[in-house]
Design an enzyme around this catalytic site. Structure first.
Site, PDB file in Angstrom:
ATOM      1  N   CYS A 108       0.699  -1.372   0.059  1.00 21.32           N
ATOM      2  CA  CYS A 108       0.045  -0.046  -0.183  1.00 21.32           C
ATOM      3  C   CYS A 108       0.880   1.106   0.090  1.00 21.32           C
ATOM      4  O   CYS A 108       0.281   2.439  -0.358  1.00 21.32           O
ATOM      5  CB  CYS A 108      -0.734   0.064   1.141  1.00 21.32           C
ATOM      6  SG  CYS A 108      -1.922  -1.455   1.301  1.00 21.32           S
ATOM      7  N   HIS A 242      -3.266   7.275   3.265  1.00 24.24           N
ATOM      8  CA  HIS A 242      -3.741   5.931   2.601  1.00 24.24           C
ATOM      9  C   HIS A 242      -5.035   5.746   3.269  1.00 24.24           C
ATOM     10  O   HIS A 242      -5.293   5.669   4.685  1.00 24.24           O
ATOM     11  CB  HIS A 242      -2.563   4.847   3.077  1.00 24.24           C
ATOM     12  CG  HIS A 242      -3.127   3.564   2.563  1.00 24.24           C
ATOM     13  ND1 HIS A 242      -3.798   3.154   1.439  1.00 24.24           N
ATOM     14  CD2 HIS A 242      -3.186   2.154   3.368  1.00 24.24           C
ATOM     15  CE1 HIS A 242      -4.113   1.716   1.540  1.00 24.24           C
ATOM     16  NE2 HIS A 242      -3.739   1.107   2.623  1.00 24.24           N
ATOM     17  N   ASN A 272     -10.551  -0.044   0.625  1.00 24.83           N
ATOM     18  CA  ASN A 272      -8.831   0.139   0.648  1.00 24.83           C
ATOM     19  C   ASN A 272      -8.373  -0.449  -0.849  1.00 24.83           C
ATOM     20  O   ASN A 272      -8.492  -1.665  -1.173  1.00 24.83           O
ATOM     21  CB  ASN A 272      -8.270  -0.850   1.815  1.00 24.83           C
ATOM     22  CG  ASN A 272      -6.722  -0.896   1.822  1.00 24.83           C
ATOM     23  OD1 ASN A 272      -6.058  -0.372   0.678  1.00 24.83           O
ATOM     24  ND2 ASN A 272      -6.104  -1.306   2.829  1.00 24.83           N
TER      25      ASN A 272
HETATM   26  N1  ACO Z   1     -18.410  -8.434  10.317  1.00 23.04           N
HETATM   27  C1  ACO Z   1     -19.076  -8.619  11.222  1.00 23.04           C
HETATM   28  N2  ACO Z   1     -18.093  -9.135  12.359  1.00 23.04           N
HETATM   29  C2  ACO Z   1     -16.694  -9.292  12.086  1.00 23.04           C
HETATM   30  C3  ACO Z   1     -16.234  -8.992  10.719  1.00 23.04           C
HETATM   31  C4  ACO Z   1     -17.149  -8.589   9.821  1.00 23.04           C
HETATM   32  N3  ACO Z   1     -16.846  -8.199   8.485  1.00 23.04           N
HETATM   33  N4  ACO Z   1     -14.945  -9.065  10.878  1.00 23.04           N
HETATM   34  C5  ACO Z   1     -14.524  -9.439  12.215  1.00 23.04           C
HETATM   35  N5  ACO Z   1     -15.484  -9.497  12.854  1.00 23.04           N
HETATM   36  C6  ACO Z   1     -15.745 -10.049  14.298  1.00 23.04           C
HETATM   37  C7  ACO Z   1     -14.630 -10.851  14.816  1.00 23.04           C
HETATM   38  O1  ACO Z   1     -14.886 -12.021  14.487  1.00 23.04           O
HETATM   39  C8  ACO Z   1     -14.722 -10.668  16.114  1.00 23.04           C
HETATM   40  O2  ACO Z   1     -15.561 -11.225  16.501  1.00 23.04           O
HETATM   41  P1  ACO Z   1     -15.609 -12.000  18.019  1.00 23.04           P
HETATM   42  O3  ACO Z   1     -15.095 -10.881  19.162  1.00 23.04           O
HETATM   43  O4  ACO Z   1     -16.878 -12.907  18.532  1.00 23.04           O
HETATM   44  O5  ACO Z   1     -14.381 -12.974  17.985  1.00 23.04           O
HETATM   45  C9  ACO Z   1     -15.239  -9.065  16.523  1.00 23.04           C
HETATM   46  O6  ACO Z   1     -15.942  -8.648  15.033  1.00 23.04           O
HETATM   47  C10 ACO Z   1     -14.017  -8.292  16.506  1.00 23.04           C
HETATM   48  O7  ACO Z   1     -12.949  -8.354  15.734  1.00 23.04           O
HETATM   49  P2  ACO Z   1     -11.787  -7.609  15.958  1.00 23.04           P
HETATM   50  O8  ACO Z   1     -10.676  -8.127  15.019  1.00 23.04           O
HETATM   51  O9  ACO Z   1     -11.566  -7.384  17.151  1.00 23.04           O
HETATM   52  O10 ACO Z   1     -12.261  -5.949  15.236  1.00 23.04           O
HETATM   53  P3  ACO Z   1     -11.423  -4.794  15.425  1.00 23.04           P
HETATM   54  O11 ACO Z   1     -12.116  -3.770  16.095  1.00 23.04           O
HETATM   55  O12 ACO Z   1      -9.964  -5.107  15.403  1.00 23.04           O
HETATM   56  O13 ACO Z   1     -11.699  -4.449  13.921  1.00 23.04           O
HETATM   57  C11 ACO Z   1     -10.357  -4.251  11.730  1.00 23.04           C
HETATM   58  C12 ACO Z   1     -11.108  -5.329  12.906  1.00 23.04           C
HETATM   59  C13 ACO Z   1     -11.447  -3.428  11.107  1.00 23.04           C
HETATM   60  C14 ACO Z   1      -9.960  -5.408  10.669  1.00 23.04           C
HETATM   61  C15 ACO Z   1      -9.377  -3.459  12.330  1.00 23.04           C
HETATM   62  O14 ACO Z   1      -8.476  -4.360  13.449  1.00 23.04           O
HETATM   63  C16 ACO Z   1      -8.613  -2.634  11.611  1.00 23.04           C
HETATM   64  O15 ACO Z   1      -9.048  -1.851  10.907  1.00 23.04           O
HETATM   65  N6  ACO Z   1      -7.182  -3.028  11.467  1.00 23.04           N
HETATM   66  C17 ACO Z   1      -6.433  -2.282  10.433  1.00 23.04           C
HETATM   67  C18 ACO Z   1      -6.158  -3.026   9.519  1.00 23.04           C
HETATM   68  C19 ACO Z   1      -6.296  -2.565   8.095  1.00 23.04           C
HETATM   69  O16 ACO Z   1      -6.851  -1.569   7.939  1.00 23.04           O
HETATM   70  N7  ACO Z   1      -6.032  -3.420   7.170  1.00 23.04           N
HETATM   71  C20 ACO Z   1      -6.201  -2.944   5.709  1.00 23.04           C
HETATM   72  C21 ACO Z   1      -5.328  -3.739   4.791  1.00 23.04           C
HETATM   73  S1  ACO Z   1      -3.758  -3.282   5.449  1.00 23.04           S
HETATM   74  C22 ACO Z   1      -3.239  -1.778   4.718  1.00 23.04           C
HETATM   75  O17 ACO Z   1      -3.820  -1.323   3.877  1.00 23.04           O
HETATM   76  C23 ACO Z   1      -1.692  -1.802   4.807  1.00 23.04           C
END
Ligand code: ACO
Length: 317
Positions: A108, A242, A272
């Protein structure tokens, strides 16, 4: 170096969060509140090549140039149909350019890495006009049964032409070799002399680790380029970050103590789009007349690797 042209091209198919909840255990409320994404564009009838060609042609045209004026062509891309030849070689013929062409994969952060390389070519006099195309199809890297990852991404292409000038004030790029937070492995052909198991996994991401790395590295990179260019955070008109997650953007903004309207975003429409996200946003803002000559802009990105990069420039188009 200065930016002299911008362009972008998006797939026609818009996939909303509700459409995803038809086949995934997810919902609009979860995706919107955790990521800011409402819909994303996904390649269906188009190809990544056709989008990239479209974005490149628009950037060349907006620079008032022809393909013959391009001295070097850099393409930022993580996956496409061909491992070799590179996407830039394929695009070069389609655009009708006649110059060396090179792909780079800094995930990215690819746009900032490409700008940094282009500046070296321009500063050393090896090129007058460099075309940068960021063309990404991350929807072909994810497992569409895995709600943790597939809801986050969209496809698209953004491009710029950069030429001789003094608009860019400072760059900072970095790599910390960290594979675990985010990786995608592709299957290689069978080799009778190797016995170790092949990796063959769709995109794997530890969201919480990526979140923390993204915020800490981006804040540090931004402070680095502000200091190098003798500016403070208030001097920047727009921070083009980004587009990975609106909560990452908001957290970076809070660290910098800057107002919300300095952090434009389109993640709600596109998700993204990896390295294409900043040039797509840049092109949309230029076409909407958001920039005035003399505005200071700051770009900052982070990606798998873990790669990061930021730069400051004065808008001059
Ligand atoms: N819909 C519903 N529930 C979901 C989904 C979904 N799409 N995805 C995950 N969940 C659930 C999980 O299973 C978990 O359930 P549980 O508590 O029963 O186990 C719950 O939601 C919470 O999951 P977390 O992973 O703790 O959620 P978090 O608040 O961390 O959010 C996210 C997840 C959005 C991915 C966050 O961590 C994030 O934004 N991270 C940054 C990663 C990113 O932006 N990556 C992009 C690509 S990388 C790049 O561009 C460099």
């Amino acid at each position: 170096m200065k930016i002299t042209g911008t362009g972008s091209a998006m797939p026609s198919l818009a996939v909303t969060n509700d459409m995803l909840s038809e086949f995934l255990d997810t919902n609009d409320e979860w995706i919107s509140t955790r990521t800011g994404i409402k819909e994303r564009r996904i390649i269906s009838d188009e190809t990544l090549t056709s989008l990239a060609v479209d974005a490149a042609k628009k950037a060349i045209e907006s620079a008032g140039l022809t393909p013959n004026d391009i001295d070097y062509f850099l393409c930022s891309n993580v996956v496409n149909n061909f491992v070799t030849p590179s996407l830039s070689c394929i695009l070069q013929g389609e655009i009708g350019a006649n110059c060396p062409s090179l792909d780079l994969n800094a995930a990215c952060t690819g746009f900032i890495y490409a700008l940094d390389i282009a500046e070296s070519f321009i500063q050393t006099g090896r090129a007058e006009n460099v075309l940068i195309v960021c063309a990404e199809e991350p929807t072909r890297m994810v497992n569409w049964k895995e709600r943790n990852t597939c809801v986050l991404f969209g496809d698209g292409a953004g491009a710029v032409v950069v030429s001789k000038g003094d608009a860019f004030k400072a760059f900072h790029i970095s790599t910390q070799s960290k594979i675990e937070p985010l990786y995608y492995q592709r299957k290689l052909e069978y080799n009778p002399y190797q016995s170790h198991p092949d990796g063959d996994a769709p995109l794997i991401m530890n969201g919480k680790d990526v979140f923390k790395l993204a915020v800490s590295s981006s804040v540090s990179d931004i402070r680095n380029v502000l200091e190098k260019s003798s500016l403070n955070a208030d001097d920047i008109k727009y921070y083009l970050l980004h587009q990975a997650n609106i909560r990452i953007i908001d957290t970076i903004r809070d660290f910098l103590k800057q107002p919300d309207d300095k952090f434009p975003h389109n993640i709600e429409n596109y998700g993204n789009t990896s390295s294409a996200s900043i040039p797509i946003l840049l092109d949309e803002m230029r076409r909407a007349g958001k920039f005035t000559k003399g505005d200071m802009l700051l770009f900052s990105a982070f990606g798998a690797g873990f790669t990061t990069g930021a730069c400051v420039l004065e808008w001059n188009m």
